[in-house]
Write an enzyme that holds these catalytic residues in place. Structure first.
Site, mmCIF file in Angstrom:
data_model
loop_
_atom_site.group_PDB
_atom_site.id
_atom_site.type_symbol
_atom_site.label_atom_id
_atom_site.label_comp_id
_atom_site.label_asym_id
_atom_site.label_seq_id
_atom_site.Cartn_x
_atom_site.Cartn_y
_atom_site.Cartn_z
ATOM 1 N N GLY A 33 0.812 -1.222 0.000
ATOM 2 C CA GLY A 33 0.000 0.000 0.000
ATOM 3 C C GLY A 33 0.837 1.259 0.000
ATOM 4 N N GLY A 34 0.543 2.150 0.959
ATOM 5 C CA GLY A 34 1.254 3.429 1.036
ATOM 6 C C GLY A 34 2.753 3.251 1.216
ATOM 7 N N GLY A 80 18.859 7.713 -34.901
ATOM 8 C CA GLY A 80 18.267 8.578 -33.876
ATOM 9 C C GLY A 80 19.008 8.457 -32.556
ATOM 10 N N ALA A 81 19.562 7.272 -32.308
ATOM 11 C CA ALA A 81 20.254 7.060 -31.040
ATOM 12 C C ALA A 81 21.485 7.973 -30.930
ATOM 13 C CB ALA A 81 20.652 5.602 -30.900
HETATM 14 C C1 HXC Z 1 -2.684 -2.990 10.901
HETATM 15 C C2 HXC Z 1 -1.142 -4.582 10.386
HETATM 16 C C3 HXC Z 1 -1.119 -4.144 9.045
HETATM 17 C C4 HXC Z 1 -1.955 -3.053 8.695
HETATM 18 C C5 HXC Z 1 0.257 -5.773 9.234
HETATM 19 N N1 HXC Z 1 -0.287 -5.590 10.452
HETATM 20 N N2 HXC Z 1 -0.238 -4.904 8.344
HETATM 21 N N3 HXC Z 1 -1.927 -3.990 11.296
HETATM 22 N N4 HXC Z 1 -2.721 -2.504 9.661
HETATM 23 N N5 HXC Z 1 -1.955 -2.567 7.461
HETATM 24 C C6 HXC Z 1 -0.002 -6.336 11.667
HETATM 25 C C7 HXC Z 1 -0.559 -7.741 11.595
HETATM 26 O O1 HXC Z 1 -1.881 -7.734 12.030
HETATM 27 C C8 HXC Z 1 0.359 -8.458 12.566
HETATM 28 O O2 HXC Z 1 -0.075 -8.174 13.903
HETATM 29 C C9 HXC Z 1 1.689 -7.774 12.393
HETATM 30 O O3 HXC Z 1 1.386 -6.505 11.772
HETATM 31 C C10 HXC Z 1 2.617 -8.535 11.475
HETATM 32 O O4 HXC Z 1 1.898 -8.862 10.287
HETATM 33 P P1 HXC Z 1 1.887 -10.343 9.664
HETATM 34 O O5 HXC Z 1 0.783 -10.371 8.676
HETATM 35 O O6 HXC Z 1 1.888 -11.336 10.774
HETATM 36 O O7 HXC Z 1 3.295 -10.379 8.947
HETATM 37 P P2 HXC Z 1 3.690 -10.998 7.537
HETATM 38 O O8 HXC Z 1 3.127 -12.372 7.430
HETATM 39 O O9 HXC Z 1 5.158 -10.828 7.416
HETATM 40 O O10 HXC Z 1 2.962 -10.124 6.440
HETATM 41 C C11 HXC Z 1 3.291 -8.739 6.294
HETATM 42 C C12 HXC Z 1 2.320 -8.080 5.299
HETATM 43 C C13 HXC Z 1 0.867 -8.412 5.710
HETATM 44 C C14 HXC Z 1 2.595 -8.616 3.882
HETATM 45 C C15 HXC Z 1 2.620 -6.578 5.322
HETATM 46 O O11 HXC Z 1 0.716 -8.124 7.129
HETATM 47 C C16 HXC Z 1 -0.136 -7.646 4.960
HETATM 48 O O12 HXC Z 1 -0.473 -8.001 3.841
HETATM 49 N N6 HXC Z 1 -0.690 -6.591 5.614
HETATM 50 C C17 HXC Z 1 -1.764 -5.817 5.011
HETATM 51 C C18 HXC Z 1 -1.262 -5.003 3.839
HETATM 52 C C19 HXC Z 1 -2.299 -4.065 3.349
HETATM 53 O O13 HXC Z 1 -3.188 -4.455 2.583
HETATM 54 N N7 HXC Z 1 -2.244 -2.808 3.889
HETATM 55 C C20 HXC Z 1 -3.193 -1.764 3.549
HETATM 56 C C21 HXC Z 1 -2.727 -1.101 2.272
HETATM 57 S S1 HXC Z 1 -3.752 0.228 1.816
HETATM 58 P P3 HXC Z 1 -0.005 -9.269 15.045
HETATM 59 O O14 HXC Z 1 -0.531 -8.547 16.260
HETATM 60 O O15 HXC Z 1 -0.849 -10.378 14.598
HETATM 61 O O16 HXC Z 1 1.433 -9.643 15.149
HETATM 62 C C22 HXC Z 1 -2.788 1.556 1.958
HETATM 63 C C23 HXC Z 1 -3.418 2.785 1.415
HETATM 64 C C24 HXC Z 1 -2.440 3.860 1.090
HETATM 65 O O17 HXC Z 1 -1.707 1.536 2.441
HETATM 66 C C25 HXC Z 1 -2.779 4.605 -0.157
HETATM 67 C C26 HXC Z 1 -2.067 4.055 -1.372
HETATM 68 C C27 HXC Z 1 -2.226 4.894 -2.585
#
Ligand code: HXC
Length: 508
Positions: free
Chosen positions: A169-170, A404-405
């Site tokens: 994401g961000g 051109g290059a």
């Molecule tokens: C809250 C989060 C989190 C999130 C991870 N955690 N991402 N908590 N918000 N976005 C927490 C998990 O719940 C977990 O907590 C701990 O962090 C570790 O994550 P895991 O999943 O256990 O780790 P891993 O297996 O290594 O996976 C990492 C990851 C995955 C690939 C980053 O966590 C993931 O896919 N997270 C979500 C990504 C996502 O979709 N984010 C939103 C994007 S939207 P616990 O307590 O269980 O240890 C965005 C918008 C911005 O960013 C605008 C863009 C233009």
């Protein structure tokens, strides 16, 4: 009184622990350092000043009020790298996966604003899962504020992103708007949406590495500019990179003491070009022999290897090198090479880094793949970037400069200040075979052979261009470093102004 002091130390200690010992151990088990350990390695010893160590999130959703961790998942502040100020933020994966809350965003924004005021580089260390899901739009708003500042700072201060864990994401979009992205192999990933979401939406099963590992982004997508074996190597190399970069767009390039004589000649260069014009040679050899002490920081090494880009120094001052690489696809310009070099040229121009271009290019790559992929637009990016550059441009044609290059690769016509050619240069619309087959289509084999020889003698040399003044001088290969150093010294105060406008319209 002692109690109060102890309390401060206790609160600091608590904050330094981030998500706690178990999560720190898990971080280490994955081969990753913690946010603070990384800062220690990146900055000069003892130079880190931390801000906002006690900031916590303010969310009450999903029971979040019960879990508050001082610092809220990001360590921010400033310090020095070899004595030069940098600002930084380092995401702490042990705290809510480094995800961004409203207050976490405010911490980053604070250092972004300070870096802009102080006109010093900013480095982001990313190990984070994007917007904190529990905070919803407050987190999205926070990202918006970070993105906007990335854009305002672009071209004013260098912004570097280091990807050191799974990022989504961000935490990939903000890096995408900075100048350079570097990754750590096997422990870092970048994707807009992770493998689980991909599976749900498209039914495609893919591993994190296949979707967004360092091998993907440094070689296939070109999103990242390089990767390193582990956190330690990566951070030490980032110190090296910062040594090459100006503090801002007005500071001028850093100059370091050098023992390397600018008059140094290298006679091995006189035989660098093989007798057979279709035989490759390694253009990096030329770069290494020209740069001070052979010190070259290559950028985007694994992507579009048919063009080489990176930083070196001449007479102690940073220059950007751009060079066609005959070892890969004969050094042809294709979509990827054009994009890669255009971005590098624009970085150098934005930060007043002189550009040295080595040319050995047979032309643009023909074919439907390239045309359907918009080679016209992408090739135009490089042409645009060089034409727009106002920094000193010194060009050396070592062998082929076809079609051109020839124009694109910092030729005199688009703004090259000093254009040299080696005696082995061949500056023409195309190679002899293609040219003669077009002009003398249908003629006998003997006539074609005779015309080919004539074409080679007349056009495949630097002298037709030199007779017109398109080439300032034909130089001895062994004197290349000396001639470039003198040209750059002469151009030190170059000043060119483009006409006033809101901004140009680069073919994106
Ligand atoms: C809250 C989060 C989190 C999130 C991870 N955690 N991402 N908590 N918000 N976005 C927490 C998990 O719940 C977990 O907590 C701990 O962090 C570790 O994550 P895991 O999943 O256990 O780790 P891993 O297996 O290594 O996976 C990492 C990851 C995955 C690939 C980053 O966590 C993931 O896919 N997270 C979500 C990504 C996502 O979709 N984010 C939103 C994007 S939207 P616990 O307590 O269980 O240890 C965005 C918008 C911005 O960013 C605008 C863009 C233009």
């Amino acid at each position: 009184m002692k109690d109060i002091l102890d309390k401060l130390e206790q609160r600091r200690e608590e904050a330094r622990l981030g998500g706690g010992k178990a999560r720190i151990a898990a971080q280490h088990k994955r081969g990753k350092l913690t946010a603070r350990e990384r800062i220690e390695l990146l900055l000069d010893k003892g130079s880190f000043e931390e801000f906002d160590m006690f900031v916590e999130h303010r969310s009450n959703e999903f029971g979040m009020e019960k879990s508050k961790i001082p610092g809220d998942g990001v360590v921010t502040g400033w310090g020095t790298i070899n004595g030069r100020t940098v600002y930084l933020f380092s995401k702490d994966f042990t705290v809510f996966g480094g995800s961004l809350s409203e207050t976490h965003a405010q911490k980053i924004i604070k250092v972004q604003d300070m870096a802009m005021k102080a006109r010093a580089p900013i480095i982001g260390l990313f190990d984070a899962g994007g917007a904190r899901i529990q905070e919803g739009v407050a987190a999205l708003g926070g990202y918006g504020e970070v993105f906007k500042r990335n854009v305002i700072a672009s071209g004013v201060i260098p912004q570097i992103s280091i990807i050191m864990g799974p990022c989504a994401g961000g935490d990939v979009y903000s890096p995408a708007m900075t100048d350079f992205i570097f990754m750590v192999r096997d422990t870092s990933y970048m994707f807009v949406t992770g493998p689980d979401v991909v599976k749900t939406v498209t039914n495609e099963v893919v591993t994190a590495e296949e979707l967004g590992g360092a091998s993907v982004h440094t070689a296939k997508s070109g999103v990242a500019d390089g990767s390193f074996e582990n956190d330690v190597e990566c951070l030490l190399q980032m110190r090296r990179l910062i040594d090459f970069l100006p503090a801002n767009n007005e500071s001028g390039v850093p100059e370091w003491p050098t023992q390397d004589d600018i008059d140094r000649e290298d006679h091995s260069l006189d035989t660098l070009i093989p007798d057979n014009p279709n035989k490759p040679y390694d253009i990096k050899e030329l770069i290494l022999k020209v740069a001070d002490e052979g010190d070259f920081f290559e950028v985007s090494t694994a992507y579009a290897r048919n063009i080489v880009t990176g930083f070196g120094r001449i007479a102690g001052a940073t220059v950007g090198f751009v060079a066609n690489q005959p070892m890969v696809l004969a050094g042809v310009l294709d979509i990827d090479a054009s994009r890669k070099a255009a971005r590098f040229v624009r970085f150098c121009d934005a930060f007043n880094i002189p550009i040295v271009t080595f040319v050995d290019v047979p032309g643009f790559l023909p074919g439907t793949n390239q045309e359907y992929g918009a080679l016209i637009k992408h090739g135009a990016k490089l042409l645009f970037a060089y034409s727009q550059a106002t920094v000193p441009l010194v060009t050396v044609i070592t062998r082929k400069a076809f079609g051109g290059a020839y124009d694109v690769m910092a030729s005199k016509h688009i703004g090259g200040d000093i254009n040299y050619a080696w005696p082995t240069a061949q500056i023409a619309v195309m190679g002899a075979k293609g040219a003669v087959e077009i002009i003398f289509r249908g003629r006998s084999a003997e006539e074609i052979a005779a015309q080919t020889r004539q074409y080679e003698d007349r056009f495949l040399s630097p002298f037709v261009a030199a007779e017109r003044g398109y080439i300032d001088d034909v130089i001895m290969p062994h004197a290349t470093r000396k001639r470039i150093a003198r040209a750059l010294a002469m151009l030190k105060n170059k000043h060119v102004e483009m006409p006033a406008r809101k901004h140009d319209n680069l073919p994106v």
